[in-house]
Write a protein that holds these residues in place. Sequence first.
Motif, short mmCIF file in Angstrom:
data_model
loop_
_atom_site.label_atom_id
_atom_site.label_comp_id
_atom_site.label_asym_id
_atom_site.label_seq_id
_atom_site.Cartn_x
_atom_site.Cartn_y
_atom_site.Cartn_z
N GLN A 157 0.84 -1.32 0.00
CA GLN A 157 -0.01 0.13 0.13
C GLN A 157 0.86 1.20 -0.05
N ASP A 158 2.17 1.17 -0.01
CA ASP A 158 3.03 2.23 0.00
C ASP A 158 2.97 2.98 -1.36
N LYS A 159 2.79 4.22 -1.25
CA LYS A 159 2.54 4.76 -2.56
C LYS A 159 3.83 5.22 -3.20
N ASP A 160 4.86 5.03 -2.73
CA ASP A 160 6.16 5.05 -3.43
C ASP A 160 6.65 3.61 -3.56
N PRO A 161 6.72 2.86 -4.80
CA PRO A 161 7.01 1.61 -4.87
C PRO A 161 8.55 1.35 -4.92
N ASN A 162 9.15 2.36 -5.09
CA ASN A 162 10.69 2.35 -5.53
C ASN A 162 11.44 2.03 -3.97
N PHE A 163 11.17 1.00 -3.17
CA PHE A 163 12.00 0.70 -2.17
C PHE A 163 12.45 -0.90 -2.20
N ARG A 164 13.06 -1.18 -1.38
CA ARG A 164 13.61 -2.70 -1.09
C ARG A 164 12.97 -3.14 0.40
N VAL A 165 12.95 -4.33 0.44
CA VAL A 165 12.68 -5.12 1.73
C VAL A 165 13.85 -6.06 2.24
N PHE A 166 14.08 -6.28 3.32
CA PHE A 166 15.01 -7.31 3.88
C PHE A 166 14.23 -8.10 4.75
N SER A 222 13.06 -16.95 -3.66
CA SER A 222 12.95 -15.90 -4.56
C SER A 222 11.43 -15.57 -4.49
N ARG A 223 10.70 -15.86 -3.50
CA ARG A 223 9.46 -15.68 -3.21
C ARG A 223 9.31 -14.17 -3.01
N THR A 224 9.94 -13.59 -1.95
CA THR A 224 9.93 -12.09 -1.72
C THR A 224 10.08 -11.35 -2.84
N SER A 225 10.87 -11.79 -3.92
CA SER A 225 11.36 -11.08 -5.16
C SER A 225 10.00 -11.04 -6.15
N TYR A 226 9.14 -12.05 -5.92
CA TYR A 226 7.99 -11.96 -6.54
C TYR A 226 6.95 -10.55 -6.44
N TYR A 227 6.82 -10.05 -5.28
CA TYR A 227 6.21 -8.78 -5.15
C TYR A 227 7.05 -7.64 -4.81
N PHE A 228 8.34 -7.98 -4.28
CA PHE A 228 9.03 -6.68 -3.88
C PHE A 228 10.44 -6.77 -4.52
N LYS A 229 11.06 -5.57 -4.41
CA LYS A 229 12.63 -5.38 -4.70
C LYS A 229 13.18 -5.93 -3.48
N SER A 230 14.12 -6.83 -3.45
CA SER A 230 14.52 -7.50 -2.23
C SER A 230 16.21 -7.36 -2.36
N LEU A 231 16.57 -7.62 -0.91
CA LEU A 231 18.12 -7.42 -0.54
C LEU A 231 18.55 -9.03 -0.78
N GLY A 232 17.76 -10.02 -0.74
CA GLY A 232 17.78 -11.30 -0.90
C GLY A 232 17.43 -11.88 -2.06
N ALA A 286 16.74 -0.41 2.24
CA ALA A 286 15.66 -1.19 2.78
C ALA A 286 14.77 -0.62 3.61
N LYS A 287 13.64 -0.29 3.10
CA LYS A 287 12.68 0.72 3.90
C LYS A 287 11.94 -0.29 4.57
N TYR A 288 11.63 -1.68 4.57
CA TYR A 288 10.86 -2.35 5.25
C TYR A 288 11.80 -3.61 5.41
N ILE A 289 11.73 -3.98 7.08
CA ILE A 289 12.32 -5.30 7.58
C ILE A 289 11.29 -6.00 7.94
N ILE A 290 11.37 -7.19 7.02
CA ILE A 290 10.32 -8.46 7.61
C ILE A 290 11.02 -9.48 8.39
N PHE A 291 10.13 -9.83 9.58
CA PHE A 291 10.86 -10.80 10.54
C PHE A 291 9.68 -11.63 10.99
N SER A 292 9.99 -12.61 11.70
CA SER A 292 9.04 -13.63 12.64
C SER A 292 9.00 -13.19 14.04
N THR A 293 7.82 -13.35 14.57
CA THR A 293 7.62 -13.05 15.84
C THR A 293 7.89 -14.35 16.82
#
Length: 817
Positions: free
Chosen positions: A571-580, A590-600, A631-638
Amino acid sequence: MKNKELWKKLLPYGVALVCFTLFALIYCAPVFEGKVLNAGDVKTAAGEQHETAEFYKETGIRSFWTNSMFSGMPHLGSPPSTDSLKVLGRTISLGFPYPLCYFIAYLLGFFIFLRAFKINAWLSIAGSMALTLSSYFLIIVAAGHVSKAISIATTAPIIAGFILIYRKKYLLGVVLTVFYSIHAFMSHPQMFYYFSLFIGCLFLAELFIHIKERRWRDLLVATLLFGCSLGVGLGTRYSSIMLNQEYVVETMRGGHSELSKDKDSDNKTGGLDLDYATAWSYGIDETFTLLIPHFKGSSSNYNVGTDSKVYQTLVQNNVPRKNAADFCTNVPTYWGTQPFTAGPVYVGAIIFFLFMLGLFIVKGPYKWALLAATLFSILLSWGHHFMPLTRLFFDYFPLYNKFRAVSSILVVAEVTIPLLGLLAIKEIMDKKIAKEVIIKRIYLSAGITAGICLFFALFGNFIYTFTSPNDESIFAQFPEWLRDAVIAQRASLFTADCWRSFFFIIAGAALLWLFVKEKLKLIPFVVSLGVLFLADLWTVNRRYFNDDNFVTEKQDKNFFKKQPYEEEILQDKDPNFRVFNLASNTFNESRTSYYFKSLGGYSGIKLRRYQDLIDKHLSKMNWEVINMLNAKYIIFSTQDGRTVYQQNPAAMGNAWFVDSLYLVGTPDAESEALDSLDLHSIAVVDTSKFGAFVKGIPLYRDTTSTVELLSCKPNELEYQTHNSRAGTIVFSEIYYPHGWQAFIDEQPVEHFRANYVLRALHVPEGDHRVRFYFYPDSLRETEPVSIACIAITYILLASAVVYAIIRWKRKKTSLKA
């Protein structure tokens, strides 16, 4: 009468097509229920290619760069010239849909291969089925290693072309070589390379034959024809080959890291690191799986079923039956030394018996060529278990050190072993050897192979403990009683398959004895042998590739179904970021890369410098490096297992002006500086490579300096810059020297590398439009060569078709006369 004889000759080929079609349809029966093959590597490829595929759909433009993985890397797609080859690609599998196409490609390829060796057409039908069912060939289809499968299926007819050319059947040999070499190399260079070593052994056999017979002219003509045919076929992919070559020098496979501490290690080669390349080394005694499939257990997650020792033990220890049944679908029955495996390399007990027979009754240089290729295949598959030979090949054989998973060279043995076995039957059919001699050799061959099986069936439990070096981690969470049950299950599988192979060898030997004694005629013998092949190999393959490998289309698409956290980030209006993404196997998915620009991401050919960045910084959570990669967003497990994300306010954005350069003289210093500097204001530059770019340059940044990303495409980036004085911009984009061109106000300019992996550019004062555009350097020069070879190929194929039609009409006319 003559017409009848012609149709009689053609009959086996018609039967072959029917049998091959039925084979594929029955094995892949779930396809008729609307199901699809649940192949992991196919999904991995979908994640890797999604961005560039969508871009091509929208624009019709091929991008050879992707932003979706490893912060940006080359995407080695198909050059435009390859479009004209697609129709030829479909013919190798007769246009059958996925995954039936791989079965058809195997069966046709191996049938052509066997016929080139003058093996009886009926026997070639049974033989091609046996070759197709060599376990690794279907395991890789189930796993989604489809490029490997195509390479293997198309290299076999190239070998047939080699044989035919040296047998003076020039036209057919040339056509096969050109046609199939179009697909073999670029499908999977590693498989093609291994089979090229096999062709080298066959060439030595031909060299011996021609020198002995003093046929110098024939040798020269055949060698030139095969070389030119292979050259034309590979030439159709010349632009792809050079694109790969241009890229590989910058990757993990192009040599060791530039960091000095890694250069002096014995682990380094001119390509991949030795420990990485040999991680999947076949165990020395694991080689017995060629004869006994469960010799080292099965797969690392084998379905032992509810009639197993493990299930009984679970139920006895009060585990609910449903939970016990679920556990039994993924039991670690493999106890070899590889990190993990999807299944063993098994060629068939009867096939192995016939191979042994071939060693005794087949005569001539080709037997020794096949034996040499088999032995080299086995010895090299041992990898780090047999370092003298492994090191020799890694250090001195061109390109060998570019490939990982050395165990996969066993594909050569999976072809040579059945071939020599079938040549043994050919010798018997030709009736050039006395029956008494053949019978003795049958007894001897059966005695050796069945004797090995009997020995291990009786004494294996006293020799082995059925444990592996990996068990400490595998059994870490297992109670002792469950650990003992799994080990007992391994022992049970081992013993059962020893007996299984023993009885199949006895049955095969008995059948052959009946044929030699003329108790069975040719067709009943071949049919019976084919049934035995299927009974042996089909059932083993169904352990690893069966109906459970198929899922509904809905289940298949669920793999990429957006998760709640993904919906929110998108939903971020600026799509030009990466996730970690730290909630996944970050650098191996590579699943993350399906939707995002990824560091991995996932790739066996990552850029070498990016791998250094992973090893030295990203894996150690160096936040300055994470931030410079935007890396604008960091994804992690709780702790409760949920996947969540957090916005990173320190991400540096798409590009920024810096107010100073930190100049260093070595790659080590360049990398180490990333640990201590404020990379938002300072750029690190290695003067040993880019000193000319930074001499006397003006550096200025004030509060009004801005860089705005206007457009982001996989192959093109546009920025608007503003600065009151000349300055230097660092772009959060990966530097790659072969194809990225920079423009300021549409005037070409040079850019350089900063911060070990990023791009940097000097920009004059004022407002400017900066554009980066990517098109591989090599394609500009190599596409004309590919187009020329494609034209030659079509002319050759058209000429061959015309010639075949003319011959057919002449033969038809002579039959009428």
